[in-house]
Design a protein around this motif. Structure first.
Motif, mmCIF file in Angstrom:
data_model
loop_
_atom_site.group_PDB
_atom_site.id
_atom_site.type_symbol
_atom_site.label_atom_id
_atom_site.label_comp_id
_atom_site.label_asym_id
_atom_site.label_seq_id
_atom_site.Cartn_x
_atom_site.Cartn_y
_atom_site.Cartn_z
ATOM 1 N N TYR A 250 0.836 -1.205 0.000
ATOM 2 C CA TYR A 250 0.000 0.000 0.000
ATOM 3 C C TYR A 250 0.866 1.248 0.000
ATOM 4 O O TYR A 250 1.863 1.342 0.728
ATOM 5 C CB TYR A 250 -0.905 -0.019 1.237
ATOM 6 C CG TYR A 250 -2.140 0.843 1.106
ATOM 7 C CD1 TYR A 250 -3.135 0.551 0.183
ATOM 8 C CD2 TYR A 250 -2.317 1.951 1.931
ATOM 9 C CE1 TYR A 250 -4.269 1.337 0.078
ATOM 10 C CE2 TYR A 250 -3.452 2.742 1.844
ATOM 11 C CZ TYR A 250 -4.428 2.427 0.905
ATOM 12 O OH TYR A 250 -5.553 3.205 0.793
ATOM 13 N N ASN A 251 0.504 2.214 -0.831
ATOM 14 C CA ASN A 251 1.260 3.456 -0.949
ATOM 15 C C ASN A 251 1.302 4.194 0.386
ATOM 16 O O ASN A 251 0.291 4.331 1.064
ATOM 17 C CB ASN A 251 0.602 4.328 -2.033
ATOM 18 C CG ASN A 251 1.383 5.605 -2.277
ATOM 19 O OD1 ASN A 251 1.297 6.542 -1.497
ATOM 20 N ND2 ASN A 251 2.142 5.625 -3.370
ATOM 21 N N LYS A 254 -1.072 7.134 0.605
ATOM 22 C CA LYS A 254 -2.454 6.706 0.796
ATOM 23 C C LYS A 254 -2.680 6.178 2.216
ATOM 24 O O LYS A 254 -3.758 6.352 2.797
ATOM 25 C CB LYS A 254 -2.816 5.636 -0.235
ATOM 26 C CG LYS A 254 -2.920 6.155 -1.660
ATOM 27 C CD LYS A 254 -3.377 5.050 -2.613
ATOM 28 C CE LYS A 254 -3.540 5.602 -4.025
ATOM 29 N NZ LYS A 254 -4.000 4.543 -4.974
#
Length: 289
Positions: A250-251, A254
């Motif tokens: 996951y970024n 984000k």
């Protein structure tokens, strides 16, 4: 009406106790009069305690109190509960003494009239304080409202005793009724102490609130799991701390946005909450937790 104004109203309403104290002098031959003396002292201290604690608790966080001053409300509530308890104990002590020594009651009509008036005034103020304490989530104001409500019980108990004595001519009923009312007040002080100590000892929020927080976290599809959910109450503020897991790829930007999103969702549901969201990658090893 905010809680500071409500606390001020409580102090102003203490003028009714001056009338109450005057009535005690007029009917000072009955044990209910001792209620007035003890409760006058009790109310004076509890109102000052409540007003001071609320004034301090609303101060913003500073270098010495980085988490704010909310705990002052919890301390105030505990002091109020102790004052309620000891006032009731003193009343019982005096009542037992009058049973042993004998009792005599005079000027019943004046006592009945004044007690009814005082009960009416205090009942209205107590209702207002309970309403504001619920809206503001203030334990100090709730404790003060509870203390004031015990005054209502006291006055009504004394009034009932005076009416019964007037009808039956049995003066011994006065200290007996006083003891009964004092026992109700003791029960009230125990309930209040239990509630206040939960916050002072950092007990978790009620189960239904914790469940709502869990449901808010689960409502976000980006969250794969969560753990270490910790909650507590500090004055009017809820403090919530949770570790949230997301996909390992996951970024990071984000993930940061997700933490703000979840935090806002919780504070929208529970205003005046301090929320900390820790983001972790899913599959994190137990020893790294």
């Amino acid at each position: 009406m905010d809680k500071q104004k409500a606390a001020l109203l409580s102090m102003i309403s203490n003028s009714a106790l001056i009338i109450n104290k005057t009535s005690c002098r007029s009917v000072n031959a009955f044990n209910g009069g001792n209620f007035c003396s003890y409760r006058f002292f009790n109310r004076f201290n509890s109102q000052f305690n409540c007003f001071f604690s609320i004034r301090v608790s609303v101060k913003p966080a500073d270098e010495d109190h980085p988490y704010g001053h909310d705990k002052y409300e919890n301390i105030s509530g505990f002091i109020e509960a102790i004052l309620i308890f000891f006032a009731a104990v003193l009343i019982i002590y005096e009542a037992v003494g009058r049973i042993i020594a004998g009792t005599y009651v005079e000027k019943l009509e004046m006592g009945i009239a004044v007690m009814l008036f005082v009960s009416f005034v205090k009942g209205i103020v107590s209702y207002v304080l309970f309403k504001v304490s619920k809206k503001e989530n203030s334990i100090a104001l709730k404790a003060d409202a509870t203390n004031l409500l015990t005054d209502v019980f006291t006055s009504l108990g004394v009034t009932t005793g005076l009416v019964i004595i007037k009808v039956t001519k049995l003066d011994i009923l006065d200290p007996i009724i006083s003891i009964f009312v004092a026992l109700i007040i003791i029960k009230t002080s125990f309930d209040l102490t239990k509630e206040v100590l939960k916050d002072l000892t950092d007990s978790s929020l009620p189960d239904e609130e914790v469940k709502e927080i869990e449901n808010i976290i689960k409502s976000n599809p980006e969250v794969t799991s969560f753990h270490k959910l910790r909650t507590r109450k500090s004055g009017t503020k809820r403090e919530i701390d949770v570790h949230v897991r997301v996909d390992r790829n996951y970024n990071i930007v984000k993930a940061h946005e997700l933490s703000h999103k979840v935090s806002k969702q919780i504070t929208d549901k529970f205003p005046d909450s301090h929320v900390i969201i820790h983001i972790e990658p899913e599959g994190k090893k137990e020893e790294d937790k």
